[in-house]
Design a protein around this motif. Sequence first.
Motif, PDB file in Angstrom:
ATOM      1  N   ARG B 245       0.866  -1.182   0.000  1.00  0.00           N
ATOM      2  CA  ARG B 245       0.000   0.000   0.000  1.00  0.00           C
ATOM      3  C   ARG B 245       0.897   1.225   0.000  1.00  0.00           C
ATOM      4  O   ARG B 245       1.723   1.399   0.885  1.00  0.00           O
ATOM      5  CB  ARG B 245      -0.880  -0.006   1.246  1.00  0.00           C
ATOM      6  N   ARG B 246       0.764   2.039  -1.044  1.00  0.00           N
ATOM      7  CA  ARG B 246       1.583   3.251  -1.136  1.00  0.00           C
ATOM      8  C   ARG B 246       0.758   4.447  -0.688  1.00  0.00           C
ATOM      9  O   ARG B 246      -0.434   4.507  -0.965  1.00  0.00           O
ATOM     10  CB  ARG B 246       2.018   3.486  -2.578  1.00  0.00           C
ATOM     11  N   HIS B 247       1.402   5.345  -0.002  1.00  0.00           N
ATOM     12  CA  HIS B 247       0.701   6.582   0.367  1.00  0.00           C
ATOM     13  C   HIS B 247       1.679   7.736   0.260  1.00  0.00           C
ATOM     14  O   HIS B 247       2.851   7.523  -0.094  1.00  0.00           O
ATOM     15  CB  HIS B 247       0.094   6.457   1.773  1.00  0.00           C
ATOM     16  N   GLY B 248       1.212   8.944   0.573  1.00  0.00           N
ATOM     17  CA  GLY B 248       1.999  10.140   0.329  1.00  0.00           C
ATOM     18  C   GLY B 248       3.361  10.149   0.983  1.00  0.00           C
ATOM     19  O   GLY B 248       4.341  10.637   0.423  1.00  0.00           O
ATOM     20  N   SER B 249       3.466   9.576   2.194  1.00  0.00           N
ATOM     21  CA  SER B 249       4.750   9.677   2.887  1.00  0.00           C
ATOM     22  C   SER B 249       5.489   8.344   2.956  1.00  0.00           C
ATOM     23  O   SER B 249       6.450   8.217   3.707  1.00  0.00           O
ATOM     24  CB  SER B 249       4.515  10.225   4.303  1.00  0.00           C
ATOM     25  N   PHE B 251       5.310   3.744   2.275  1.00  0.00           N
ATOM     26  CA  PHE B 251       4.556   2.555   1.889  1.00  0.00           C
ATOM     27  C   PHE B 251       4.519   1.576   3.050  1.00  0.00           C
ATOM     28  O   PHE B 251       5.318   1.659   3.985  1.00  0.00           O
ATOM     29  CB  PHE B 251       5.203   1.865   0.673  1.00  0.00           C
ATOM     30  N   GLU B 293      -2.206   4.514  -3.611  1.00  0.00           N
ATOM     31  CA  GLU B 293      -3.192   5.534  -3.277  1.00  0.00           C
ATOM     32  C   GLU B 293      -2.692   6.859  -3.824  1.00  0.00           C
ATOM     33  O   GLU B 293      -1.494   7.060  -3.954  1.00  0.00           O
ATOM     34  CB  GLU B 293      -3.345   5.639  -1.760  1.00  0.00           C
ATOM     35  N   SER B 295      -1.267  10.427  -4.224  1.00  0.00           N
ATOM     36  CA  SER B 295      -0.341  11.170  -3.364  1.00  0.00           C
ATOM     37  C   SER B 295      -1.052  12.363  -2.755  1.00  0.00           C
ATOM     38  O   SER B 295      -1.973  12.919  -3.349  1.00  0.00           O
ATOM     39  CB  SER B 295       0.844  11.673  -4.189  1.00  0.00           C
ATOM     40  N   LEU B 296      -0.630  12.710  -1.569  1.00  0.00           N
ATOM     41  CA  LEU B 296      -1.248  13.861  -0.908  1.00  0.00           C
ATOM     42  C   LEU B 296      -0.643  15.149  -1.433  1.00  0.00           C
ATOM     43  O   LEU B 296       0.512  15.186  -1.788  1.00  0.00           O
ATOM     44  CB  LEU B 296      -1.022  13.770   0.598  1.00  0.00           C
TER      45      LEU B 296
END
Lengths: 129, 296
Positions: B245-249, B251, B293, B295-296
């Motif tokens: 799960r990848r996210h803005g800051s 994984f 997901e 990126s923020l």
Amino acid sequence: MRVVISNTAGVPLYEQIKEQVKAAILAGELREGDALPSVRSLAKDLRISVITTTRAYADLAREGFVTNVQGKGSFVLPASSELVREQLLRDVEDGLTAALTAARVAGLGRDEVVAVLDQLLTIHEEGNQ
Amino acid sequence: MTTENALAVQGLTKSFGGFALRDVTLTLPTGYVMGFVGPNGAGKTTTIKCLLGMLRIDGGTVEVLGRRVDAGAPGPADDVGVVLDRPYYVSDWRLDDVESALRPFYSRWDGDRWSSLLDRFELDRRRKVKDLSRGMGMKLMVAAALSHDARLLVLDEPTSGLDPAARDELLTILSEFLEDEQHSVLFSTHITTDLERIADYVTFIRDGAIVSTGTKDDLLDAYRVVRGGPQDAPPPGTPGFVSTRRHGSGFEALARAEAVRDLPDGVVVEPASLDDIVIHVGRASDGAFDHAEGSL
């Protein structure tokens, strides 16, 4: 026998049991010939899996702290046995290796490390008197 | 009679409606607890019904306590205690009636044990089955199973809908039951924390097929949770990374233990819980699973 396990220690349960039994033997709370609780009764008391408990006992036997007698149970071996000494020596080496790693990070030289060790030995001896 | 395996299921198939059990194979050695996990609708209850002879199987073999469960024939009643998610007794029965009704079916029924279990579980024998809470209903079924001297307990979602105190009590009861090395337990649940400590074996089913079966320790040892910054994330399709799960800051991933060597400094590698494994592997069992997901 006192065994206190933690769910958050990040240490596997069998390891926690093994270390605590070992500590009790080395501290003389468990003496040569003392019987450990049976695998199933310890598993019941701690509400943990039988396999986990069996593994802890098997590890203790492999390291020379106890002997598992088929059908009879597990008994504490004399703490002076060669395997135990070897194990303790390994613990000492591991501890010192960790200290040396820290010393390297701190930039301490050989003489300084030896001086620290000497100092600690003195404090320890005084503490034991 | 001693048998090596409490349960031995080989190549079990069963289909009805749009659902099928496909080649279900599992072994529970006598004297141990097996947790049976998987999402709702994965086939846990169907498998259990096949084990109990409540459903006719299409193929494969099922052995319970060393006896072949033939298609449609009832299993060995005396030796198997069954706990379902709700009591399967007539709802207007008082608990005393439950005993009168059950007693004739079991050759080793122990009335004293029944009485002492009802006392211990604080079950009032004048109450009716329909007036019991979830927790009391579960304890009633356990009391019945223990009173007919079962050697194998099969529990289907016994903890769903139970409050923490009742779940805790069940674990105590099971721990005591297992002190006898001739006793075994199959325990299906989707609450894996119930199993984290007590289970010796874990079988994981999804979409009617076994994803993995074996000792709990082997299953836990096989996976790690890996977390790191955005630059450290493994490229999609990296072998051994089951779910990322990848996210803005950064994984978070579940990976096979052998896949987490040689990672950059600062990447955190931790033991996986049963929950981590069931959630991630459950999502990903048809192949590598990867999603990003925004990126923020």
